[in-house]
Design an enzyme around this catalytic site. Sequence first.
Site, PDB file in Angstrom:
ATOM      1  N   SER A 204      18.573  37.098  22.237  1.00  0.00           N
ATOM      2  CA  SER A 204      18.166  36.027  23.153  1.00  0.00           C
ATOM      3  C   SER A 204      19.380  35.311  23.718  1.00  0.00           C
ATOM      4  O   SER A 204      19.361  34.864  24.859  1.00  0.00           O
ATOM      5  CB  SER A 204      17.344  34.965  22.418  1.00  0.00           C
ATOM      6  OG  SER A 204      16.259  35.526  21.786  1.00  0.00           O
TER       7      SER A 204
ATOM      8  N   ASN B  68      15.081  31.742  29.619  1.00  0.00           N
ATOM      9  CA  ASN B  68      15.621  30.714  28.716  1.00  0.00           C
ATOM     10  C   ASN B  68      16.622  29.804  29.418  1.00  0.00           C
ATOM     11  O   ASN B  68      16.724  28.624  29.107  1.00  0.00           O
ATOM     12  CB  ASN B  68      16.262  31.355  27.481  1.00  0.00           C
ATOM     13  CG  ASN B  68      15.194  31.857  26.528  1.00  0.00           C
ATOM     14  OD1 ASN B  68      14.026  31.489  26.649  1.00  0.00           O
ATOM     15  ND2 ASN B  68      15.577  32.698  25.584  1.00  0.00           N
TER      16      ASN B  68
HETATM   17  N1  NAD Z   1      11.457  35.038  17.568  1.00  0.00           N
HETATM   18  C1  NAD Z   1      11.546  34.908  18.885  1.00  0.00           C
HETATM   19  O1  NAD Z   1      10.856  34.086  19.510  1.00  0.00           O
HETATM   20  C2  NAD Z   1      12.469  35.814  19.673  1.00  0.00           C
HETATM   21  C3  NAD Z   1      12.205  36.043  21.020  1.00  0.00           C
HETATM   22  C4  NAD Z   1      13.038  36.918  21.748  1.00  0.00           C
HETATM   23  C5  NAD Z   1      14.121  37.498  21.109  1.00  0.00           C
HETATM   24  N2  NAD Z   1      14.384  37.228  19.776  1.00  0.00           N
HETATM   25  C6  NAD Z   1      15.538  37.898  19.167  1.00  0.00           C
HETATM   26  O2  NAD Z   1      15.052  38.987  18.385  1.00  0.00           O
HETATM   27  C7  NAD Z   1      15.933  39.226  17.272  1.00  0.00           C
HETATM   28  C8  NAD Z   1      15.119  39.204  15.993  1.00  0.00           C
HETATM   29  O3  NAD Z   1      14.476  37.948  15.869  1.00  0.00           O
HETATM   30  P1  NAD Z   1      13.150  37.755  14.980  1.00  0.00           P
HETATM   31  O4  NAD Z   1      12.584  36.438  15.378  1.00  0.00           O
HETATM   32  O5  NAD Z   1      12.317  38.973  15.014  1.00  0.00           O
HETATM   33  O6  NAD Z   1      13.809  37.611  13.521  1.00  0.00           O
HETATM   34  P2  NAD Z   1      13.137  37.827  12.083  1.00  0.00           P
HETATM   35  O7  NAD Z   1      13.843  36.868  11.184  1.00  0.00           O
HETATM   36  O8  NAD Z   1      11.665  37.800  12.143  1.00  0.00           O
HETATM   37  O9  NAD Z   1      13.592  39.315  11.710  1.00  0.00           O
HETATM   38  C9  NAD Z   1      14.947  39.598  11.474  1.00  0.00           C
HETATM   39  C10 NAD Z   1      15.126  41.063  11.130  1.00  0.00           C
HETATM   40  O10 NAD Z   1      16.515  41.278  10.841  1.00  0.00           O
HETATM   41  C11 NAD Z   1      16.597  42.112   9.711  1.00  0.00           C
HETATM   42  N3  NAD Z   1      17.864  41.909   9.014  1.00  0.00           N
HETATM   43  C12 NAD Z   1      18.276  40.799   8.372  1.00  0.00           C
HETATM   44  N4  NAD Z   1      19.485  40.999   7.815  1.00  0.00           N
HETATM   45  C13 NAD Z   1      19.853  42.262   8.144  1.00  0.00           C
HETATM   46  C14 NAD Z   1      20.989  43.062   7.876  1.00  0.00           C
HETATM   47  N5  NAD Z   1      22.023  42.590   7.151  1.00  0.00           N
HETATM   48  N6  NAD Z   1      21.027  44.326   8.374  1.00  0.00           N
HETATM   49  C15 NAD Z   1      19.997  44.798   9.119  1.00  0.00           C
HETATM   50  N7  NAD Z   1      18.894  44.101   9.387  1.00  0.00           N
HETATM   51  C16 NAD Z   1      18.821  42.850   8.917  1.00  0.00           C
HETATM   52  C17 NAD Z   1      15.403  41.708   8.860  1.00  0.00           C
HETATM   53  O11 NAD Z   1      15.126  42.683   7.907  1.00  0.00           O
HETATM   54  C18 NAD Z   1      14.325  41.526   9.927  1.00  0.00           C
HETATM   55  O12 NAD Z   1      13.746  42.754  10.238  1.00  0.00           O
HETATM   56  C19 NAD Z   1      17.021  38.148  17.368  1.00  0.00           C
HETATM   57  O13 NAD Z   1      18.123  38.680  18.036  1.00  0.00           O
HETATM   58  C20 NAD Z   1      16.342  37.056  18.196  1.00  0.00           C
HETATM   59  O14 NAD Z   1      17.278  36.261  18.895  1.00  0.00           O
HETATM   60  C21 NAD Z   1      13.565  36.419  19.054  1.00  0.00           C
END
Ligand code: NAD
Length: 282
Positions: free
Chosen positions: A119, A190
């Site tokens: 993001s 955003n």
């Molecule tokens: N949540 C939102 O609203 C949203 C919207 C758009 C984009 N994003 C982006 O999407 C991405 C994920 O966000 P999310 O909300 O799904 O997070 P989340 O916390 O739900 O999931 C995080 C993921 O990262 C993995 N992870 C953690 N440590 C790790 C490691 N050392 N090695 C490999 N994998 C690892 C976890 O196992 C999990 O699958 C981020 O870059 C975030 O900025 C989030």
Amino acid sequence: MEIRRVGVVGLGTMGAGIAQISVQSGFDTVGREVSDELAERGHATIERYLARGVEKGRLSETDRDAAVGRMTLTTDLADLADCDLVIEAVLEELDLKRELFAELDRITRPDAILATNTSALSVSDIAEATDRPERVVGMHFFNPAPVLPLVEIVRGRESSDDAVDAAYRWAEQAGKQPVRCNDTPGFIVNRILIPLLNDCVRVLDEAEVTPEEMDKAMTNGAGWPLGPCALIDLIGVDVHVHASEALHGKLGEKRIAPPDRLVRMQQDGALGRKSGRGFYDY
Ligand SMILES: NC(=O)c1ccc[n+]([C@@H]2O[C@H](COP(=O)([O-])OP(=O)(O)OC[C@H]3O[C@@H](n4cnc5c(N)ncnc54)[C@H](O)[C@@H]3O)[C@@H](O)[C@H]2O)c1
């Protein structure tokens, strides 16, 4: 190039949604998590949402079973070797994403497209960790990914037109509404929405209006489908504060910084829907 097999790295909130979109659209999909337990949890989320689609009559049971059958789980990144497109959705940490992209670069075919769902980080900074920055793009989905149609297809400094177009076409095939954009802080939505929501919160105190009145004003006066306070509660106050800080760090404009009121709410644990209270009680 034609995309047949998709890899999704990280099956958290976003990754599980993206994997669901992929299998539902007919693509064989490999989901990678760091442990079997997390992989099972991601899989259960996907199955739950597909089941809800059946309950609501949006999906037949046969299509649901076929979608579930297209999903493979792994904890080994090497199992993504045959993927034409890999979408990364791990924690928002530059070093972690760069490490992952360097490894994906070694594992996957040279023409495979590597996409990040970041993001707030720079797609180009992530792409630099590979020897194929021309095959790296951003694919920024919105939460909840299976519901919100937009995907921002982000052109990194060195992304090729071919990679950008292939990611765009895949998003269309997956039923999304993609839009191409440059790798600028906050991309499209955003960059606009974060300062706008922060202005709304400042106006609460400046104009002495309640969250209910603010939401009434913006839904009735600006035609928003959801008022700004209800929207921040849905996003999560902590997520919004974090995103504001990240964008403020890059652009330096005062109005992008999180308002004190939101920072206090975060410190008090009033995080919105997920904590049972935010601007509203749930
Ligand atoms: N949540 C939102 O609203 C949203 C919207 C758009 C984009 N994003 C982006 O999407 C991405 C994920 O966000 P999310 O909300 O799904 O997070 P989340 O916390 O739900 O999931 C995080 C993921 O990262 C993995 N992870 C953690 N440590 C790790 C490691 N050392 N090695 C490999 N994998 C690892 C976890 O196992 C999990 O699958 C981020 O870059 C975030 O900025 C989030």
